[in-house]
Design an enzyme around this catalytic site. Structure first.
Site, PDB file in Angstrom:
ATOM      1  N   ASP A 162      41.621  39.088  44.105  1.00  0.00           N
ATOM      2  CA  ASP A 162      42.171  40.380  43.841  1.00  0.00           C
ATOM      3  C   ASP A 162      41.410  41.648  44.627  1.00  0.00           C
ATOM      4  OD1 ASP A 162      40.309  39.836  42.007  1.00  0.00           O
ATOM      5  OD2 ASP A 162      41.090  40.235  40.173  1.00  0.00           O
ATOM      6  N   ASP A 193      35.342  38.068  42.312  1.00  0.00           N
ATOM      7  CA  ASP A 193      36.689  38.856  41.789  1.00  0.00           C
ATOM      8  C   ASP A 193      36.240  40.357  41.715  1.00  0.00           C
ATOM      9  OD1 ASP A 193      39.133  37.829  39.979  1.00  0.00           O
ATOM     10  OD2 ASP A 193      38.337  39.759  39.257  1.00  0.00           O
ATOM     11  N   HIS A 224      36.626  36.667  32.167  1.00  0.00           N
ATOM     12  CA  HIS A 224      36.260  37.879  31.273  1.00  0.00           C
ATOM     13  C   HIS A 224      36.263  37.269  29.693  1.00  0.00           C
ATOM     14  CE1 HIS A 224      37.293  40.848  34.109  1.00  0.00           C
ATOM     15  NE2 HIS A 224      38.483  40.421  34.311  1.00  0.00           N
ATOM     16  N   HIS A 257      37.039  42.302  39.753  1.00  0.00           N
ATOM     17  CA  HIS A 257      36.812  42.816  38.219  1.00  0.00           C
ATOM     18  C   HIS A 257      35.443  42.154  37.972  1.00  0.00           C
ATOM     19  CE1 HIS A 257      41.138  42.981  38.129  1.00  0.00           C
ATOM     20  NE2 HIS A 257      41.108  44.049  37.839  1.00  0.00           N
TER      21      HIS A 257
HETATM   22 ZN   LIG Z   1      40.114  40.038  38.748  1.00  0.00          ZN
END
Ligand SMILES: [Zn+2]
Length: 297
Positions: A233, A149, A112, A151
């Site tokens: 995740d 991931d 991120h 996200h």
């Molecule tokens: Zn994540």
């Protein structure tokens, strides 16, 4: 980042414990992570972004919030340099032929962190810094970044969108933090294969999407080294999101990537831990990932 925070030291202990319990630990070559240089960070990050971490370290026992989710403690600068340094050292090792592949069990995660903003538990973008190192220092002309991931890896996308040397393929739950990665039809940069999927998507659907969208793009790009943003995740036990992957899905995806690497990259893969917050599921998923990377599947 504080006792309440999901991005906690116990994550790495859970991975270590599981690797010992399943007998994998003894078979691996464990190495300590060196510190990345500021010059290496600066291939991806602005001087301001680097200074925001370096110059805001609080006294021991205190925290400095860069945003509500992303906090610094007295040791965050060192930890962040070692996380990026691990990815760089792994890249050097696989290019030198010391290993086919490497997994970096690092915190903080990185995907991120954009060139100018640490965010979302991430301080520096470990995978992006290593990819830039591979191209700048080792002269690689084509690399791939695979992000599984749950996200979207907004920081990695911000670093490399439009750069034809870097193919980025990913899937991510949408809508979900950081609410990026979905481009209007026809407007996505050509080097991105972003696959947003709804909550409750399970592994069989993800495998089909990987077959249809990731693998043809990876084969067309012919990367000389594969980087994996390995977040776990999307596991169905992980409450930070709502997807339904299990260990066997991570093993299957890893197998496809090992095959791509064998076709185009002399087997070379550098995988870096991103998310994964359900401790038992994280440990089991990393073990499944490493079993395939180590050729023990
Ligand atoms: Zn994540």
């Amino acid at each position: 980042m504080g006792d309440w925070h999901p991005e906690c030291p116990a994550r790495l202990q859970a991975i270590d414990d599981q690797l010992i319990a399943c007998g994998l630990s003894n078979l691996l070559d464990h190495r300590d992570a060196p510190l990345a240089s500021v010059d290496a960070l600066a291939r991806v990050h602005t001087g301001e972004a680097i200074a925001r971490v370096r110059d805001h370290l609080p006294p021991q026992g205190e925290y400095f919030p860069l945003d509500p989710d992303t906090l610094l403690n007295a040791y965050s600068w060192q930890a962040a340099l070692r996380a990026a340094g691990a990815a760089i050292a792994a890249t050097d090792a696989v290019i030198a032929g010391e290993a086919n592949n490497a997994f970096c069990a690092v915190r903080p995660p990185g995907h991120h962190a954009t060139p100018d903003t640490p965010m979302g538990f991430c301080l520096f973008n470990n995978v992006s810094v290593a990819a830039a190192h591979a191209m700048h220092v080792h002269g690689l002309e084509r690399v791939a970044i695979i992000d599984f991931d749950v996200h979207h890896g907004n920081g990695t996308e911000a670093a490399f969108a439009g750069d034809p040397r870097v193919l980025m393929v990913s899937f991510f739950q949408h809508p979900l933090y950081p609410y990026t990665g979905v481009h209007p039809p026809g407007s996505a940069p050509a080097n991105l294969v972003n696959i947003p999927v709804p909550a409750y998507t399970r592994g069989d659907t993800v495998r089909e999407l990987v077959r249809q969208h990731w693998l043809p793009a990876l084969d067309a790009h012919r990367p000389q080294l594969l980087f994996i943003s390995a977040g776990f995740d999307a596991h169905r036990e992980d409450d930070i999101a709502s997807m339904g992957l299990v260990e066997a899905d991570y093993a299957w995806i890893t197998r496809q990537l090992v095959d791509v690497a064998q076709r185009h990259a002399n087997g070379r893969i550098v995988s870096c831990l991103e998310g994964g917050y359900a401790l038992s599921a994280l440990g089991r998923s990393v073990a499944a990932h490493l079993k395939v990377l180590a050729g023990l599947d």
